[in-house]
Design an enzyme around this catalytic site. Structure first.
Site, PDB file in Angstrom:
ATOM      1  N   GLN A   1      -4.959  -1.885   9.633  1.00 54.95           N
ATOM      2  CA  GLN A   1      -4.789  -3.176   8.959  1.00 54.95           C
ATOM      3  C   GLN A   1      -5.424  -4.294   9.792  1.00 54.95           C
ATOM      4  O   GLN A   1      -5.166  -4.409  10.996  1.00 54.95           O
ATOM      5  CB  GLN A   1      -3.289  -3.447   8.748  1.00 54.95           C
ATOM      6  CG  GLN A   1      -2.988  -4.674   7.923  1.00 54.95           C
ATOM      7  CD  GLN A   1      -3.449  -4.564   6.468  1.00 54.95           C
ATOM      8  OE1 GLN A   1      -3.254  -3.545   5.819  1.00 54.95           O
ATOM      9  NE2 GLN A   1      -4.072  -5.623   5.967  1.00 54.95           N
TER      10      GLN A   1
ATOM     11  N   ASP B   1     -11.081   2.496   3.964  1.00 51.90           N
ATOM     12  CA  ASP B   1     -11.466   1.094   3.747  1.00 51.90           C
ATOM     13  C   ASP B   1     -12.973   0.975   3.519  1.00 51.90           C
ATOM     14  O   ASP B   1     -13.448  -0.086   3.095  1.00 51.90           O
ATOM     15  CB  ASP B   1     -11.071   0.241   4.971  1.00 51.90           C
ATOM     16  CG  ASP B   1      -9.750  -0.486   4.760  1.00 51.90           C
ATOM     17  OD1 ASP B   1      -9.398  -0.736   3.590  1.00 51.90           O
ATOM     18  OD2 ASP B   1      -9.082  -0.801   5.766  1.00 51.90           O
TER      19      ASP B   1
ATOM     20  N   LYS C   1       0.845  -1.202   0.000  1.00 59.08           N
ATOM     21  CA  LYS C   1       0.000   0.000   0.000  1.00 59.08           C
ATOM     22  C   LYS C   1       0.882   1.254   0.000  1.00 59.08           C
ATOM     23  O   LYS C   1       0.600   2.220  -0.706  1.00 59.08           O
ATOM     24  CB  LYS C   1      -0.950  -0.028   1.212  1.00 59.08           C
ATOM     25  CG  LYS C   1      -2.029  -1.101   1.063  1.00 59.08           C
ATOM     26  CD  LYS C   1      -2.808  -1.396   2.337  1.00 59.08           C
ATOM     27  CE  LYS C   1      -3.743  -2.577   2.107  1.00 59.08           C
ATOM     28  NZ  LYS C   1      -4.471  -3.011   3.317  1.00 59.08           N
TER      29      LYS C   1
END
Ligand code: NAD
Length: 284
Positions: free
Chosen positions: A97, A120, A53
């Protein structure tokens, strides 16, 4: 029939290039977009995902700043970190995460991320906006899947789409996006009876179950578009999808490889979400 491969690496690279151009223009008058990533603990797979990422952010001109907390952090310590990043004006996107260490409630902690920075798309307000068809930050893997279908001009309106898997991260949101685009959608999961009878009806088959190569040619209509979301590590260390790629490549109409399919495109959509969050925040 030889399937048309949908190359996620090439599509992700194109997407990142186009985001880079937009960011360069914005930066003439505005500060750099920033993505904060937060890892609790030291899961090796999570570290690889975060590194990928960060690389994609660098490619597009987004500043990514990584934060770690020890695996034994308390719920309150993680909330404190999230809240400080929520307040940080240099942070436009915030990603925690997953998975978190088992003693931490991931669902509750995810809801503490400011919905405007929720790149997200897991915040319930953003998921609610998706249900309503309103604008908001949308989960990255489902938007990657939709972009991959669109890249090949695969007909969605009126198509029968079958989604294997009902997770909040992939299955449910992609089903909503397919319905929004005019598909008739069937969601299958671990309790579905006669799975094969369902999957064989699909014009578009999205597979997100985490079972190595479970979907073979006998489960797929010839010429269907097959999107393989699964990432499974085999005993020999190799990665494979939920679809039997070798069996499908002479049977499906379109097919995504693993690796090199939905994964890289998901990361590119994260960068796109960061830019979307940034634009909304700087326009305030
Ligand atoms: P999950 O693990 O939360 O849920 C799995 C789903 O599959 C459940 O809904 C379950 O009911 C269903 N399922 C399990 N076995 C089944 C079977 N035999 N038949 C039908 N349905 C079955 O799923 P997830 O988090 O959506 O992840 C699914 C897979 O996708 C995993 O391999 C994950 O690593 C991968 N993934 C990839 C990306 C990416 O960027 N490429 C992103 C997210 C997840």
């Amino acid at each position: 029939m030889t399937a048309q491969l949908i190359d996620g690496l090439a599509l992700a690279s194109q997407k990142l290039q186009s985001l880079k151009q937009k960011i360069e223009t914005l930066r003439l008058t505005h500060p750099q977009p920033g993505l904060a990533t937060l890892l609790v603990g030291d899961d090796p797979a999570s570290r690889i995902y975060i590194r990928n990422k960060a690389r994609a952010c660098a490619e597009a001109g987004v500043c990514s700043i990584h934060h770690t907390l020890p695996a034994n952090s308390t719920f309150e310590e993680v909330v404190e970190k999230i809240e400080s990043l929520n307040q940080d004006p240099l942070v436009h996107g915030l990603l925690m995460q997953l998975p978190l260490p088992p003693h931490l409630d991931a669902k509750k902690l995810t809801q503490r991320i400011d919905r405007r920075k929720d790149v997200d798309g897991f915040n319930w307000q953003n998921l609610g906006a998706l249900v309503e068809g309103a604008s908001g930050l949308r989960p990255c893997t489902p938007t990657a899947i939709m972009a991959m279908l669109e890249s090949q001009k695969i007909p969605i309106k009126g198509a029968h789409a079958v989604v294997l898997g009902r997770s909040t991260i992939v299955g449910k949101p992609v089903a909503l996006m397919l319905v929004e685009r005019g598909a008739t959608v069937t969601i299958c999961h671990s309790q579905t009876r006669a799975l094969e009878a369902m999957t064989r009806q699909a014009d578009i088959l999205v597979v997100a179950i985490g079972k190595p190569r479970l979907v073979g040619a006998h489960m797929v209509k010839a010429g269907a578009a097959v999107i393989d979301v699964g990432i499974n590590r085999l005993a020999d260390g190799k990665i494979c999808g939920d679809v039997d790629f070798e069996a499908l490549k002479e049977h499906a109409g379109w097919l995504t490889p693993v690796p090199g399919g939905v994964g890289p495109m998901t990361v590119a959509m994260l960068v796109e979400n960061t830019l979307q969050a940034y634009c909304a925040l700087i326009e305030k």
